[in-house]
Design a protein around this motif. Structure first.
Motif, mmCIF file in Angstrom:
data_model
loop_
_atom_site.group_PDB
_atom_site.id
_atom_site.type_symbol
_atom_site.label_atom_id
_atom_site.label_comp_id
_atom_site.label_asym_id
_atom_site.label_seq_id
_atom_site.Cartn_x
_atom_site.Cartn_y
_atom_site.Cartn_z
ATOM 1 N N ALA A 252 3.584 1.832 6.329
ATOM 2 C CA ALA A 252 3.614 1.356 7.828
ATOM 3 C C ALA A 252 2.727 2.420 8.299
ATOM 4 O O ALA A 252 2.634 2.360 9.660
ATOM 5 N N ARG A 253 2.852 3.300 7.815
ATOM 6 C CA ARG A 253 2.158 4.515 8.485
ATOM 7 C C ARG A 253 0.852 4.122 9.154
ATOM 8 O O ARG A 253 -0.163 4.432 10.465
ATOM 9 N N ASN A 254 -0.188 3.450 8.144
ATOM 10 C CA ASN A 254 -1.398 2.931 8.346
ATOM 11 C C ASN A 254 -1.446 1.895 8.383
ATOM 12 O O ASN A 254 -2.746 1.274 8.954
ATOM 13 N N SER A 255 -1.136 1.194 8.612
ATOM 14 C CA SER A 255 -1.012 -0.296 9.690
ATOM 15 C C SER A 255 -1.467 -1.355 8.687
ATOM 16 O O SER A 255 -2.204 -1.960 8.607
ATOM 17 N N ALA A 256 -1.784 -0.822 6.920
ATOM 18 C CA ALA A 256 -2.742 -1.035 5.526
ATOM 19 C C ALA A 256 -1.762 -1.172 4.681
ATOM 20 O O ALA A 256 -1.068 0.145 4.574
ATOM 21 N N SER A 257 -2.282 -2.292 3.689
ATOM 22 C CA SER A 257 -1.475 -2.155 1.924
ATOM 23 C C SER A 257 -3.368 -1.910 1.465
ATOM 24 O O SER A 257 -3.553 -2.788 1.505
ATOM 25 N N ASP A 258 -3.156 -0.996 0.879
ATOM 26 C CA ASP A 258 -4.340 -0.870 -0.324
ATOM 27 C C ASP A 258 -3.893 -0.389 -1.820
ATOM 28 O O ASP A 258 -3.465 0.812 -2.501
ATOM 29 N N ALA A 259 -3.940 -1.012 -2.127
ATOM 30 C CA ALA A 259 -3.061 -1.528 -3.843
ATOM 31 C C ALA A 259 -4.138 0.144 -4.665
ATOM 32 O O ALA A 259 -3.313 0.409 -5.325
ATOM 33 N N ASN A 260 -4.541 -0.166 -4.001
ATOM 34 C CA ASN A 260 -6.398 1.025 -5.242
ATOM 35 C C ASN A 260 -5.680 1.996 -4.847
ATOM 36 O O ASN A 260 -6.198 3.585 -4.975
#
Length: 336
Positions: A252-260
């Motif tokens: 939520a903080r990054n406005s993105a989800s990176d599974a790595n």
């Protein structure tokens, strides 16, 4: 005739000055280190006392504290949880997929956002329960049992997202990381609530006393009628759920989800916070307040180094030194 005077033996229970110093260091060392870091930054680091600096440090430390709180409960039973970073990645991958309609069409966005909070945390809790099941049902050592999801969990998150970055924007979902209540960041308030609940549970409830008893002497706990397996399942489930919460905050903080990247190395930060905070890594003790201070010390060390032009890699070396020192003091103090 010359007489040789021999020193009178110390009364039983008294401590030498060296042992007394170790005892004091094990009890108050984290607080002293925290105070020393604050005083150093006040004197040396520009704008350290500004609200912006306070906000940066609190928001950066919130996820560490949340995960480390669950880790404290697990370690108090004599276990460890290496899977928390991977569970953060799973929760962080699952949430955007829900409200972005990748599982089913989104008709009610409010409901989708609510499910994006609830389902990932529930999934992370179930994975935590799986860890506990491996430990209790098959008697697998916790470090090996949780290593399974440490490796496979991030792979699951990568498969879910095809290894792609998920970029999104949803104010309702992102409130957990970017919102404020009475001027205080929502994630900091959530951290306080979680810490207070864990502290109250350990201090005032039956399950809290059972957690300490299991870590102190599992065989004795079993003989007194404590449901050792259920207690262990409970702490691993809580650890998984709190990792899920932390994962949601990060994406939520990054406005993105990176599974790595989500949760990468978090297990080490959490264990470091617990060790520096004074909870015995052998179990039988749960110092929740110490864990919070330990996390703050780790965060302040990193901030201090960065603010004074020292590369971030140096923080890893200092962190390792803090863990070794904390464990050394614990071991020496426990022998006296």
């Amino acid at each position: 005739m010359t007489t040789i005077e021999t020193p009178a033996p110390q009364p039983s229970g008294t401590l030498s000055s060296g042992n007394r110093l170790l005892t004091l260091a094990s009890r108050y060392g984290t607080f002293v280190a925290f105070l020393a870091l604050i005083l150093f930054n006040v004197a040396v680091t520009p704008n350290f006392l500004s609200l912006q600096t306070l906000n940066v440090n609190l928001t950066q430390v919130a996820t560490i504290v949340i995960v480390a709180t669950g880790m404290t409960l697990v370690i108090a039973t004599g276990g460890i949880d290496l899977s928390v970073g991977s569970l953060m990645a799973i929760a962080g991958a699952l949430a955007p997929m829900i409200f972005m309609g990748q599982f089913w069409p989104v008709e009610n966005m409010a409901l989708a956002v609510a499910l994006a909070f609830l389902l990932p945390i529930a999934a992370a809790a179930l994975f935590g329960l799986f860890n506990g099941f491996l430990v209790t049902r098959f008697s697998i050592q916790p470090i090996i049992a949780t290593l399974v999801l440490f490796i496979a969990g991030r792979g699951i998150a990568q498969v879910m997202t095809n290894g792609n970055l998920q970029v999104f924007k949803n104010e309702g979902f992102q409130f957990i990381a970017l919102g404020r209540i009475a001027g205080v960041p929502a994630q900091v308030l959530l951290m306080i609530v979680i810490v207070a609940a864990a502290f109250a549970m350990i201090r005032y409830t039956v399950i809290g006393r059972q957690i300490i008893a299991v870590g102190g002497n599992e065989k004795a706990a079993r003989l007194t009628g404590i449901p050792v397996k259920r207690v262990k399942l409970f702490v691993y489930m809580i650890s998984g759920a709190l990792a899920g919460v932390a994962g949601l905050i990060v994406v939520a903080r990054n406005s993105a989800s990176d599974a790595n990247l989500v949760g990468l190395g978090m297990e080490l930060d959490a264990i470091a916070a617990v060790a520096v905070g004074g909870t015995l890594l052998t179990g039988g003790r749960a110092n929740i307040v110490g864990t919070v201070l330990g996390a703050l010390v780790i965060q302040l060390v990193r901030y201090t180094l960065l603010a004074n032009g020292v590369p971030d890699a140096a923080a890893l070396i200092v962190k390792a030194g803090l863990i070794v020192t904390a464990v050394f003091i614990q071991q020496r103090a426990s022998k006296h």
